[in-house]
Design an enzyme around this catalytic site. Sequence first.
Site, PDB file in Angstrom:
ATOM      1  N   ASP A  62      38.317  41.929  29.797  1.00 23.86           N
ATOM      2  CA  ASP A  62      37.261  42.481  30.645  1.00 23.86           C
ATOM      3  C   ASP A  62      36.635  43.674  29.943  1.00 23.86           C
ATOM      4  O   ASP A  62      36.768  43.838  28.730  1.00 23.86           O
ATOM      5  CB  ASP A  62      37.869  42.881  32.002  1.00 23.86           C
ATOM      6  CG  ASP A  62      36.891  42.728  33.150  1.00 23.86           C
ATOM      7  OD1 ASP A  62      35.810  43.342  33.099  1.00 23.86           O
ATOM      8  OD2 ASP A  62      37.194  41.995  34.113  1.00 23.86           O
ATOM      9  N   ASP A 103      48.039  52.468  41.057  1.00 24.86           N
ATOM     10  CA  ASP A 103      48.326  51.102  41.498  1.00 24.86           C
ATOM     11  C   ASP A 103      48.452  50.129  40.327  1.00 24.86           C
ATOM     12  O   ASP A 103      48.892  48.991  40.515  1.00 24.86           O
ATOM     13  CB  ASP A 103      47.223  50.601  42.446  1.00 24.86           C
ATOM     14  CG  ASP A 103      47.395  51.141  43.864  1.00 24.86           C
ATOM     15  OD1 ASP A 103      48.288  51.992  44.061  1.00 24.86           O
ATOM     16  OD2 ASP A 103      46.642  50.727  44.756  1.00 24.86           O
ATOM     17  N   HIS A 157      34.674  47.454  36.315  1.00 18.34           N
ATOM     18  CA  HIS A 157      34.882  46.025  36.556  1.00 18.34           C
ATOM     19  C   HIS A 157      36.301  45.603  36.167  1.00 18.34           C
ATOM     20  O   HIS A 157      36.989  44.888  36.904  1.00 18.34           O
ATOM     21  CB  HIS A 157      33.839  45.252  35.742  1.00 18.34           C
ATOM     22  CG  HIS A 157      33.745  43.796  36.019  1.00 18.34           C
ATOM     23  ND1 HIS A 157      34.562  42.861  35.420  1.00 18.34           N
ATOM     24  CD2 HIS A 157      32.900  43.091  36.812  1.00 18.34           C
ATOM     25  CE1 HIS A 157      34.226  41.641  35.821  1.00 18.34           C
ATOM     26  NE2 HIS A 157      33.220  41.763  36.670  1.00 18.34           N
ATOM     27  N   ASN A 168      53.378  49.804  45.904  1.00 24.16           N
ATOM     28  CA  ASN A 168      53.895  51.165  45.787  1.00 24.16           C
ATOM     29  C   ASN A 168      53.579  52.052  46.989  1.00 24.16           C
ATOM     30  O   ASN A 168      53.738  53.274  46.924  1.00 24.16           O
ATOM     31  CB  ASN A 168      53.339  51.825  44.521  1.00 24.16           C
ATOM     32  CG  ASN A 168      51.814  51.869  44.520  1.00 24.16           C
ATOM     33  OD1 ASN A 168      51.166  51.455  45.482  1.00 24.16           O
ATOM     34  ND2 ASN A 168      51.228  52.358  43.429  1.00 24.16           N
ATOM     35  N   ILE A 173      50.785  52.975  48.138  1.00 22.89           N
ATOM     36  CA  ILE A 173      49.693  53.929  47.902  1.00 22.89           C
ATOM     37  C   ILE A 173      48.346  53.384  48.354  1.00 22.89           C
ATOM     38  O   ILE A 173      47.627  54.026  49.120  1.00 22.89           O
ATOM     39  CB  ILE A 173      49.634  54.322  46.405  1.00 22.89           C
ATOM     40  CG1 ILE A 173      50.878  55.118  46.012  1.00 22.89           C
ATOM     41  CG2 ILE A 173      48.368  55.134  46.114  1.00 22.89           C
ATOM     42  CD1 ILE A 173      50.937  55.484  44.539  1.00 22.89           C
ATOM     43  N   VAL A 189      46.166  49.403  47.425  1.00 19.16           N
ATOM     44  CA  VAL A 189      46.083  47.954  47.580  1.00 19.16           C
ATOM     45  C   VAL A 189      47.308  47.304  46.922  1.00 19.16           C
ATOM     46  O   VAL A 189      48.137  47.972  46.307  1.00 19.16           O
ATOM     47  CB  VAL A 189      44.793  47.396  46.941  1.00 19.16           C
ATOM     48  CG1 VAL A 189      43.565  47.937  47.658  1.00 19.16           C
ATOM     49  CG2 VAL A 189      44.739  47.727  45.447  1.00 19.16           C
ATOM     50  N   ALA A 216      33.642  29.510  30.720  1.00 18.48           N
ATOM     51  CA  ALA A 216      34.130  28.548  31.697  1.00 18.48           C
ATOM     52  C   ALA A 216      34.065  27.102  31.202  1.00 18.48           C
ATOM     53  O   ALA A 216      34.892  26.267  31.586  1.00 18.48           O
ATOM     54  CB  ALA A 216      33.332  28.682  32.998  1.00 18.48           C
ATOM     55  N   SER A 247      33.778  36.819  39.533  1.00 18.49           N
ATOM     56  CA  SER A 247      34.730  37.669  38.819  1.00 18.49           C
ATOM     57  C   SER A 247      35.824  38.178  39.734  1.00 18.49           C
ATOM     58  O   SER A 247      36.928  38.473  39.282  1.00 18.49           O
ATOM     59  CB  SER A 247      34.015  38.870  38.192  1.00 18.49           C
ATOM     60  OG  SER A 247      33.377  38.522  37.004  1.00 18.49           O
TER      61      SER A 247
END
Length: 501
Positions: A179, A188, A216, A229, A231, A233, A345, A440
Site C-alpha cells: 500500500d 492498534d 490509506h 487491545n 483501545i 478497533v 486484479a 480497497s
Amino acid sequence: MTQHFSARSFLPLLGLGLLGTFSCTKETPTPTASLNASTTQQDAQASAGFVLRAKQYIIIASGDQLPGNIEALTTAANGKVTSHLQEVGLAIATSDDPDFATKAAKISGVRSVVHDFTYQGFEPQQSRVAEQASDNVNPSSTGDSNPLFPLQWGATAIQAPEAWNTGNQGQGVLVADLDGGFELNHPDLKPNILGSMSFVPGESAQFAGGSLAFSHGTHTAGTIAAVDNNIGVIGIAPQAKLLLVKVLGDAGSGSFSWLIQGIVYATQQHADVINMSLGAAIPHHDKYIDDAGNVVNDTKAIQELLVALSKATSYATKNGVTLIAAAGNDANNGNQDKSLVNIPADATGVISISATAPIGWALAPLTANLDRFASYSNYGTPAVTFAAPGGDFAYPGNEIVIFRGVRQYVWALDMVLSTGRVLKVNGVPRAYYTWAAGTSMATPHATGVAALIIGKNGGNMDPARVEAALRASADDLGKPGRDPYYGYGRVNAYRAVAQPN
C-alpha cells in the site's frame, strides 16, 4: 474515468479522535461539539495518473530466468540494471538511450522490454447497487471490549465475532499489506507489525503525512489485523502478524516496478497472504503520455506489463502465497466494457474483491441490509471473485445521529471504520481512526478471512486450498453460483473456520 467530488463536511466526534476525509457534496450543518475535527475518505483505484516512464524499463525473460550476465548485457545496450529479480525472470533498468528497448529486446533469453509506468493507486470514484438481507447482531465476543468495535458493521456482516469465538484469530499467519505509507506507531497496529519495507525511492514505510489527512495503508492494515487491545478497533484476524510494504507514495501514486518488487519481497519473507488494496484501470490502447509530456506509441505496453506482473504473482502463488486485490472503483461492467485491464486484479492467480455496504445503517442497525452492492464497485464475470464489506457514501440525507455513543452523520457510519493517523495533541502523540469507502476497504476484510482460514490449518496453506475454502464458505447472495456482483459470494469468516477445509 476518475470522478472527483467536492469536499463534504464532517462532524467532530466527542473526544474519540476519529479522523479521515471524504467526497460527495452535502450541506454543512453547524457542529455542536468542538473537540477533534474529523472527515472521511472515499477510496478508489483509477488510472488518472497513468504515465509512461520514458527512461525506466522492465526487462522480461522469455522463460523463467534472464541470462546470468544480464547486467553486462544491459550495459552493452546502453542501459543499467537497478534491480535484478532473478526468481521471476525480470529486471528493472534505466537508460537515456531512446533505442534502449529495441536493443535490449535482442538479448538472447529476453522476451521483451517494456516501459515502466506510474499510476494512481487510490483516488475518489463511484459505482452501482444490488440488495440482500443479513443478520446484523453480534454475539458476545473478544472484540466487545474495544470501544470502537460497535461501529464496525463489516465485522458483523461477515460474522467475524462468531469466528473469533471458535478460537480462530489468525494465529501464526503473516499478512503482507502492499500500500502507501503506514503509521507504524499506531497502538492498534504496532504489536502486530513484524516488519516494514519501502520500494518508493527516498521514502520510508512510515507515513510522512504533511498536508494529507488520510493514511490509506494504515486504514487497510487495521482492517486486516488491528490488535485486540481494548483501545480502538479490532481487525478481522487480530492475532495475525503484519508485514507492511510501501509500494505507493502516501498520496497514492507509484510505479508498477515498485509493486512487482513488493510482491517478490513479500514472498521471500514467507508471507502467507498479500493484500493489494490498490490498482489501475488501464485502457487497451497504444498511445500514452510519457513523463516528459510526449505522446508515445507502444502497441504491446499493457500486454507486456501484465506479463511482467503475472510473472511475479505466479512466483508468489507457487511459493504458497494467497494474493487478494481490489476489483476497482470505476463502476465498470466488465461483462460489457472490455476496453480496460485492471492491474493487479487481472494478473495470474489474484483473487479480486468487490464491495458491499449498507445505506442508513445507523437508522436501522438490526434490520439494515449490510450486503447491498456498493455504488462505486466494479463488477463482471470473471472480474469479481468474491465480495466483502467496503462501505458506501450513497445515503442521500445529511442527518446527524447519536449512534452507539458517537454523534455523527448517518452517511459516515455506512463506511468502514479503521485505524488512521497518529498526530500530536499538545505535544503528545494521539491515535486517530478513519471512515473510508472503496474496494480497497473490502479487500482487507477478505484478506482477514483468508488469514483465519490459514491459521486454522496451521499455516503454509496452498493458495488453491485457501480460495476453495473461501468459495465453500461464502454466502451466495446474487444469482446462484458465480454472478457479476458478488462473484462466488460475500466472504463469511465464521463459516470459513467452522467447516472442514
